[in-house]
Design an enzyme around this catalytic site. Structure first.
Site, PDB file in Angstrom:
ATOM      1  N   LYS A  82       0.835  -1.213   0.000  1.00  0.00           N
ATOM      2  CA  LYS A  82       0.000   0.000   0.000  1.00  0.00           C
ATOM      3  C   LYS A  82       0.860   1.251   0.000  1.00  0.00           C
ATOM      4  O   LYS A  82       0.471   2.261  -0.582  1.00  0.00           O
ATOM      5  CB  LYS A  82      -0.956  -0.001   1.197  1.00  0.00           C
ATOM      6  CG  LYS A  82      -2.123  -0.945   1.009  1.00  0.00           C
ATOM      7  CD  LYS A  82      -3.286  -0.577   1.915  1.00  0.00           C
ATOM      8  CE  LYS A  82      -4.492  -1.441   1.633  1.00  0.00           C
ATOM      9  NZ  LYS A  82      -5.596  -1.186   2.551  1.00  0.00           N
TER      10      LYS A  82
ATOM     11  N   LYS B 202      -3.231 -10.195  -7.416  1.00  0.00           N
ATOM     12  CA  LYS B 202      -4.484 -10.470  -6.713  1.00  0.00           C
ATOM     13  C   LYS B 202      -5.625  -9.606  -7.266  1.00  0.00           C
ATOM     14  O   LYS B 202      -5.405  -8.434  -7.573  1.00  0.00           O
ATOM     15  CB  LYS B 202      -4.237 -10.126  -5.235  1.00  0.00           C
ATOM     16  CG  LYS B 202      -5.295 -10.527  -4.275  1.00  0.00           C
ATOM     17  CD  LYS B 202      -4.942 -10.046  -2.881  1.00  0.00           C
ATOM     18  CE  LYS B 202      -5.028  -8.541  -2.751  1.00  0.00           C
ATOM     19  NZ  LYS B 202      -4.974  -8.001  -1.398  1.00  0.00           N
TER      20      LYS B 202
ATOM     21  N   LYS C 107      -9.944  -4.222  -5.375  1.00  0.00           N
ATOM     22  CA  LYS C 107     -10.756  -3.064  -5.758  1.00  0.00           C
ATOM     23  C   LYS C 107      -9.882  -1.960  -6.337  1.00  0.00           C
ATOM     24  O   LYS C 107     -10.364  -1.065  -6.998  1.00  0.00           O
ATOM     25  CB  LYS C 107     -11.617  -2.562  -4.594  1.00  0.00           C
ATOM     26  CG  LYS C 107     -11.039  -2.728  -3.213  1.00  0.00           C
ATOM     27  CD  LYS C 107     -12.149  -2.698  -2.154  1.00  0.00           C
ATOM     28  CE  LYS C 107     -11.646  -3.275  -0.826  1.00  0.00           C
ATOM     29  NZ  LYS C 107     -12.664  -3.593   0.116  1.00  0.00           N
TER      30      LYS C 107
HETATM   31  P1  TYM Z   1     -10.128  -6.506   2.568  1.00  0.00           P
HETATM   32  O1  TYM Z   1     -11.184  -5.495   2.804  1.00  0.00           O
HETATM   33  O2  TYM Z   1      -8.989  -6.159   1.691  1.00  0.00           O
HETATM   34  O3  TYM Z   1     -10.745  -7.848   2.014  1.00  0.00           O
HETATM   35  C1  TYM Z   1     -11.850  -8.458   2.655  1.00  0.00           C
HETATM   36  C2  TYM Z   1     -11.714  -9.972   2.678  1.00  0.00           C
HETATM   37  O4  TYM Z   1     -11.672 -10.481   1.360  1.00  0.00           O
HETATM   38  C3  TYM Z   1     -10.511 -11.239   1.152  1.00  0.00           C
HETATM   39  N1  TYM Z   1     -10.033 -10.985  -0.205  1.00  0.00           N
HETATM   40  C4  TYM Z   1      -9.756 -11.943  -1.087  1.00  0.00           C
HETATM   41  N2  TYM Z   1      -9.841 -13.280  -1.025  1.00  0.00           N
HETATM   42  C5  TYM Z   1      -9.503 -13.982  -2.130  1.00  0.00           C
HETATM   43  N3  TYM Z   1      -9.052 -13.405  -3.274  1.00  0.00           N
HETATM   44  C6  TYM Z   1      -8.949 -12.071  -3.376  1.00  0.00           C
HETATM   45  N4  TYM Z   1      -8.530 -11.518  -4.513  1.00  0.00           N
HETATM   46  C7  TYM Z   1      -9.305 -11.279  -2.258  1.00  0.00           C
HETATM   47  N5  TYM Z   1      -9.344  -9.939  -2.037  1.00  0.00           N
HETATM   48  C8  TYM Z   1      -9.792  -9.781  -0.771  1.00  0.00           C
HETATM   49  C9  TYM Z   1      -9.530 -10.743   2.187  1.00  0.00           C
HETATM   50  O5  TYM Z   1      -8.558 -11.713   2.493  1.00  0.00           O
HETATM   51  C10 TYM Z   1     -10.434 -10.460   3.360  1.00  0.00           C
HETATM   52  O6  TYM Z   1     -10.719 -11.637   4.072  1.00  0.00           O
HETATM   53  N6  TYM Z   1      -7.665  -6.053   6.862  1.00  0.00           N
HETATM   54  C11 TYM Z   1      -8.817  -6.644   6.234  1.00  0.00           C
HETATM   55  C12 TYM Z   1     -10.127  -6.139   6.796  1.00  0.00           C
HETATM   56  C13 TYM Z   1     -10.233  -6.314   8.282  1.00  0.00           C
HETATM   57  C14 TYM Z   1     -10.380  -7.554   8.968  1.00  0.00           C
HETATM   58  C15 TYM Z   1     -10.410  -7.206  10.341  1.00  0.00           C
HETATM   59  C16 TYM Z   1     -10.471  -8.870   8.547  1.00  0.00           C
HETATM   60  C17 TYM Z   1     -10.191  -5.323   9.199  1.00  0.00           C
HETATM   61  N7  TYM Z   1     -10.297  -5.869  10.447  1.00  0.00           N
HETATM   62  C18 TYM Z   1     -10.522  -8.199  11.313  1.00  0.00           C
HETATM   63  C19 TYM Z   1     -10.600  -9.849   9.546  1.00  0.00           C
HETATM   64  C20 TYM Z   1     -10.612  -9.514  10.898  1.00  0.00           C
HETATM   65  C21 TYM Z   1      -8.764  -6.291   4.753  1.00  0.00           C
HETATM   66  O7  TYM Z   1      -8.099  -5.371   4.340  1.00  0.00           O
HETATM   67  O8  TYM Z   1      -9.585  -7.018   3.972  1.00  0.00           O
END
Ligand code: TYM
Length: 330
Positions: free
Chosen positions: A112, A194, A197
């Site tokens: 990031k 990956k 968004k």
């Molecule tokens: P975030 O918002 O980037 O993504 C949300 C969830 O989706 C999964 N994910 C994917 N899985 C498979 N292939 C992909 N291309 C893909 N893109 C996203 C992510 O692994 C995630 O599970 N830090 C976290 C958000 C968060 C969180 C938490 C998660 C904040 N607090 C506490 C669990 C527990 C994040 O940035 O996810």
């Protein structure tokens, strides 16, 4: 007693195929066996600059989408992170038990920072302490996430163990739940990156709100290879392997079954079938989400009730932690 789950998705953009297959689909599958807290991570979202009106709209839409995906608000606690003060409060404390060196090693921070070179803020750096607080404040046993969150789960475990080691058993040391299929969905245009968004190549990312037409086009244009054989080999054939993975996750068929089904058939056929499988997975969710989104009063009642339920549990943990570290009681 049921065990506890916590997971969340940033409200920094629309839900896409990766976040659906990597996370939400498994949240729904696990919802009956566990006491579940599913969060909209808006505090995390502002580590990257957000337009305020768009952030509000995305957050509302995402709540509607959680419900439309099958997360019943009567049986799961659905809430907005910023509505539960305990997350920010515990994050501060945990930040004092998180090492600079540990945070410096986080690959998400490095990625990031590279993408947002003009805004490498402290929140981006301390992001994992807040994520640890999200999880530990509910004493969650299990955290269903995609593969890219593995490292954040490891640091959460380290922080929990460090705190427990100093003050005695306080936090549950949580386990990550990473699905066998769909944990790492790749961009359709750049299958070694990956799906996300922030994908800048049009058609690389497929969103839950996309129409069947848009989805069909994205899969038709998906990058493959010149071998013309539907065969799983993530190293040599990343594009085709990603499509097999998507097809498997949407239909429940294994990679081997998929290879057999499409043996001797061209990529055109295969891509169309994958696009159809995604369309059929998304169609009912999209329609239901639109219906729910139109009912603002219902949405408000969902997130208000969720925040109340979540706060009751989270506040108790913060009180316990404040006492353990030696803060004077009010
Ligand atoms: P975030 O918002 O980037 O993504 C949300 C969830 O989706 C999964 N994910 C994917 N899985 C498979 N292939 C992909 N291309 C893909 N893109 C996203 C992510 O692994 C995630 O599970 N830090 C976290 C958000 C968060 C969180 C938490 C998660 C904040 N607090 C506490 C669990 C527990 C994040 O940035 O996810």
């Amino acid at each position: 007693m049921k065990k506890t789950i916590l997971s969340g998705i940033q409200t920094s953009g629309a839900l896409h195929l990766g976040s659906y297959l990597g996370a939400i689909k498994n949240w729904v599958a696990l919802a009956n066996e566990y006491g579940c807290y599913y969060m909209l991570a808006d505090l995390h979202a502002i580590t990257v600059r957000q337009d305020p009106a768009a952030l509000r709209e995305t957050t509302l839409r995402q709540i509607a989408q959680y419900v439309a995906c099958g997360l019943d608000p009567e049986r799961n606690t659905l809430f907005v992170q910023s509505h539960v003060r305990a997350h920010a409060e515990l994050a501060w404390v945990l930040g004092c038990y998180t090492m600079f060196g540990e945070l410096s090693r986080m690959t998400q921070f490095k990625d990031k920072s590279a993408k947002n070179a003009e805004n490498i803020n402290a929140g981006l750096f301390t992001y994992p302490s807040l994520m640890a607080a999200d999880i530990l404040v509910y004493k969650a046993d299990l955290v269903p996430v995609g593969d890219d969150q593995r490292q954040h789960l490891e640091i959460t475990r380290d922080i929990a163990q460090r705190f427990n080691g100093i003050y005695g058993d306080t936090f549950v040391v949580p386990d990550a739940y990473i699905p066998k299929v769909g944990a790492r969905i790749m961009s359709l245009q750049e299958p070694t990156a990956k799906m996300s968004k922030s994908d800048s190549s049009p058609g690389g990312c497929v969103y839950l709100t996309d129409s069947p037409d848009v989805i069909a086009k994205a899969f038709k244009r998906a990058v493959t290879d010149s071998e013309a054989s539907v065969r799983y080999d993530a190293e040599a054939k990343p594009g085709v392997s990603n499509l097999i993975e998507i097809y498997s996750a949407c239909t429940g068929k294994t990679a081997a079954e998929t290879e057999t089904e499409f043996s001797g058939r061209g990529y055109g056929d295969f891509k169309k079938a994958v696009g159809d499988a995604v369309t059929e997975t998304f169609r009912p969710i999209r329609e239901e989400a639109e219906r729910i989104l139109a009912d603002r009063a219902y949405l408000e009642s969902v997130y208000r009730t969720g925040a109340e339920k979540a706060s009751a549990v989270a506040d108790a943990t913060v009180r316990e932690v404040y006492e353990k570290v030696g803060f004077l009681a009010k």
